[in-house]
Design an enzyme around this catalytic site. Structure first.
Site, PDB file in Angstrom:
ATOM      1  NE  ARG A 105     107.519 -53.596  18.721  1.00 27.73           N
ATOM      2  CZ  ARG A 105     108.184 -52.854  19.597  1.00 27.73           C
ATOM      3  NH1 ARG A 105     108.583 -51.651  19.271  1.00 27.73           N
ATOM      4  NH2 ARG A 105     108.432 -53.314  20.796  1.00 27.73           N
ATOM      5  CE  LYS A 127     101.751 -68.337   1.536  1.00 25.92           C
ATOM      6  NZ  LYS A 127     101.464 -69.664   0.950  1.00 25.92           N
ATOM      7  CD  GLU A 169     105.452 -72.593  -8.741  1.00 29.16           C
ATOM      8  OE1 GLU A 169     104.284 -72.193  -8.634  1.00 29.16           O
ATOM      9  OE2 GLU A 169     105.947 -73.454  -7.978  1.00 29.16           O
ATOM     10  CE  LYS A 212     101.941 -65.605  -4.958  1.00 32.53           C
ATOM     11  NZ  LYS A 212     103.196 -66.012  -4.419  1.00 32.53           N
ATOM     12  CD  GLU A 222      98.115 -70.458   2.128  1.00 30.88           C
ATOM     13  OE1 GLU A 222      98.676 -70.316   1.037  1.00 30.88           O
ATOM     14  OE2 GLU A 222      98.628 -71.061   3.088  1.00 30.88           O
ATOM     15  NE  ARG A 227      99.259 -66.498  -0.562  1.00 36.54           N
ATOM     16  CZ  ARG A 227     100.055 -65.494  -0.283  1.00 36.54           C
ATOM     17  NH1 ARG A 227      99.597 -64.443   0.353  1.00 36.54           N
ATOM     18  NH2 ARG A 227     101.334 -65.529  -0.610  1.00 36.54           N
ATOM     19  CG  ASN A 231      99.748 -74.329  -1.620  1.00 31.98           C
ATOM     20  OD1 ASN A 231     100.794 -73.722  -1.840  1.00 31.98           O
ATOM     21  ND2 ASN A 231      99.032 -74.147  -0.527  1.00 31.98           N
ATOM     22  CG  HIS A 234     103.284 -76.275  -4.725  1.00 32.45           C
ATOM     23  ND1 HIS A 234     102.691 -75.881  -5.901  1.00 32.45           N
ATOM     24  CD2 HIS A 234     104.379 -75.493  -4.586  1.00 32.45           C
ATOM     25  CE1 HIS A 234     103.396 -74.888  -6.430  1.00 32.45           C
ATOM     26  NE2 HIS A 234     104.426 -74.640  -5.653  1.00 32.45           N
ATOM     27  CG  HIS A 238     107.433 -80.166  -0.504  1.00 32.52           C
ATOM     28  ND1 HIS A 238     107.270 -80.361   0.837  1.00 32.52           N
ATOM     29  CD2 HIS A 238     108.665 -79.625  -0.655  1.00 32.52           C
ATOM     30  CE1 HIS A 238     108.352 -79.957   1.475  1.00 32.52           C
ATOM     31  NE2 HIS A 238     109.211 -79.495   0.590  1.00 32.52           N
ATOM     32  CG  HIS A 251     109.965 -75.987  -6.263  1.00 36.38           C
ATOM     33  ND1 HIS A 251     109.299 -76.570  -5.196  1.00 36.38           N
ATOM     34  CD2 HIS A 251     109.162 -74.974  -6.695  1.00 36.38           C
ATOM     35  CE1 HIS A 251     108.161 -75.924  -4.994  1.00 36.38           C
ATOM     36  NE2 HIS A 251     108.048 -74.955  -5.896  1.00 36.38           N
TER      37      HIS A 251
HETATM   38  N1  GLY Z   1     103.537 -69.783  -3.199  1.00 33.30           N
HETATM   39  C1  GLY Z   1     102.168 -69.769  -2.935  1.00 33.30           C
HETATM   40  C2  GLY Z   1     101.696 -68.535  -2.257  1.00 33.30           C
HETATM   41  O1  GLY Z   1     102.369 -67.527  -2.297  1.00 33.30           O
HETATM   42  O2  GLY Z   1     100.670 -68.554  -1.656  1.00 33.30           O
END
Ligand code: GLY
Length: 349
Positions: A105, A127, A169, A212, A222, A227, A231, A234, A238, A251
């Site tokens: 956990r 993430k 980025e 960021k 998000e 947040r 993107n 993207h 993408h 990318h």
């Molecule tokens: N890569 C975008 C984020 O971390 O929200």
């Protein structure tokens, strides 16, 4: 004095070189699991034990790799106090972070990103995840690392293409920033950046992570339409990557192209000022990105299918991040006729 800051629950620490990095790893004692891939395993000698060596590349960002990490953790009777240490690019970081988030956990987690892209993106914001059922990052969790260690020495051996991948980025973060610091660091230091001058890269990464951090600290999961700004470029990018089967465009180059399309869309909708669009165009071209590429009209059908697979779609409408100006974004549904207009070559008749 090394740079450091805190983001969510994560301590971000900058070390100067490999020596300092290995001192830092030694300070953890012996209760850790060291996760690398076939490429990054060669960058650490001797490889700390216990370790897991994953296969390299997005194709291995799957459940099998997660099982491999968890099996090693279970076989070594590791505990919740064990530090899972990822040493690698975004794939290694995301996989290790997910495994750490579910082991008993939640175990401890340190990320040591080794590419520019993973330093300025995957390392921060929690993430985690892996690809599933042909969908990128379909399974995942939010699990911010306890610690992120940035060691720019790891960037020296990156290929030019991989370096440019991360640079896209950084440029994106410069556009999203409320101030000019990152933008000015970029335009005033092009040569040093391409020469991979460590001090300049440190500054670039630090400022990029500050941008960021600004978004993720206001909207960690998000859920507040903040947040999502990260993107930018993207959705267009993408779809280009999948349309070209991840072969022709990296990318970062696809995202840079996507930023171009988002800017053009904004201008056509009267959202983005033409002066700002001109400046963005100049910035990306200054760093050698193919900003104004157009698809052939015969490619539209497949490109549209790839766009519709995007997880941000809302019925037939897709939410795009558009910019009014620097640091000023909107989320906007854009209809397909306009998308077609900004991605395809103009009809000859
Ligand atoms: N890569 C975008 C984020 O971390 O929200």
């Amino acid at each position: 004095m090394n740079k450091s800051f805190t983001s969510l629950n994560t301590n971000v620490i900058f070390v100067d070189n490999y020596n300092q990095l290995s001192q830092k790893i030694s300070s953890y004692g012996s209760n850790f699991l060291f996760v690398v891939d076939e490429n990054t395993s060669k960058m650490v000698r001797p490889l700390p034990e216990p370790n897991v060596i994953l296969k390299s590349g997005e194709n291995y960002k799957n459940f099998r790799s997660i099982v491999k990490i968890l099996k090693q953790a279970a076989d070594h009777h590791l505990s919740r106090e064990t530090i899972f240490i990822a040493f690698g690019g975004g794939v290694v970081c995301d996989l290790t972070a997910f495994a750490s988030s579910v082991f008993m956990r939640g175990a401890k987690l340190t990320l040591i990103p080794t590419t520019l892209l993973s330093m300025v993106d995957a390392s921060l914001g929690g993430k985690t995840g892996f690809d599933f059922n042909d969908s990128k990052n379909l399974i995942g969790s939010f699990y911010p690392a306890d610690e992120v260690i940035i060691c720019p020495d790891t960037l020296i051996s990156l290929s030019d293409q991989e370096f440019k991948n991360g640079l896209a980025e950084v440029l994106k973060h410069a556009l999203l920033s409320k101030d000019d610091k990152l933008y000015l660091t970029l335009v005033n230091n092009k040569e040093k950046i391409f020469q991979r001058d460590i001090e300049t890269l440190n500054e670039l990464i630090y400022l990029s992570l500050q941008v960021k951090n600004d978004f993720i600290s206001k909207d960690p999961k998000e859920t507040k339409n903040i947040r999502q700004a990260l993107n930018l470029g993207h959705t267009f990018g993408h779809a280009l990557e999948t349309h070209t089967h991840f072969s022709a465009w990296s990318h970062g180059e696809a995202v840079a192209w996507g930023v171009g399309r988002a800017i053009e869309t904004g201008v056509k909708l009267g959202i983005t000022t033409p002066e700002f669009a001109y400046g963005v165009n100049k910035l990306f071209r200054y760093f050698n990105f193919d900003f104004n590429y157009r698809l052939d009209r015969s490619e539209w059908q497949d490109y549209q299918i790839q766009l519709l697979k995007d997880k941000k779609r809302n019925n037939q409408l897709i939410n795009f991040v558009l910019l009014k100006g620097q640091g000023d974004f909107v989320l906007q549904n854009v209809d397909f006729e306009l998308i077609k207009d900004v991605v395809l070559k103009k009809a000859l008749y």
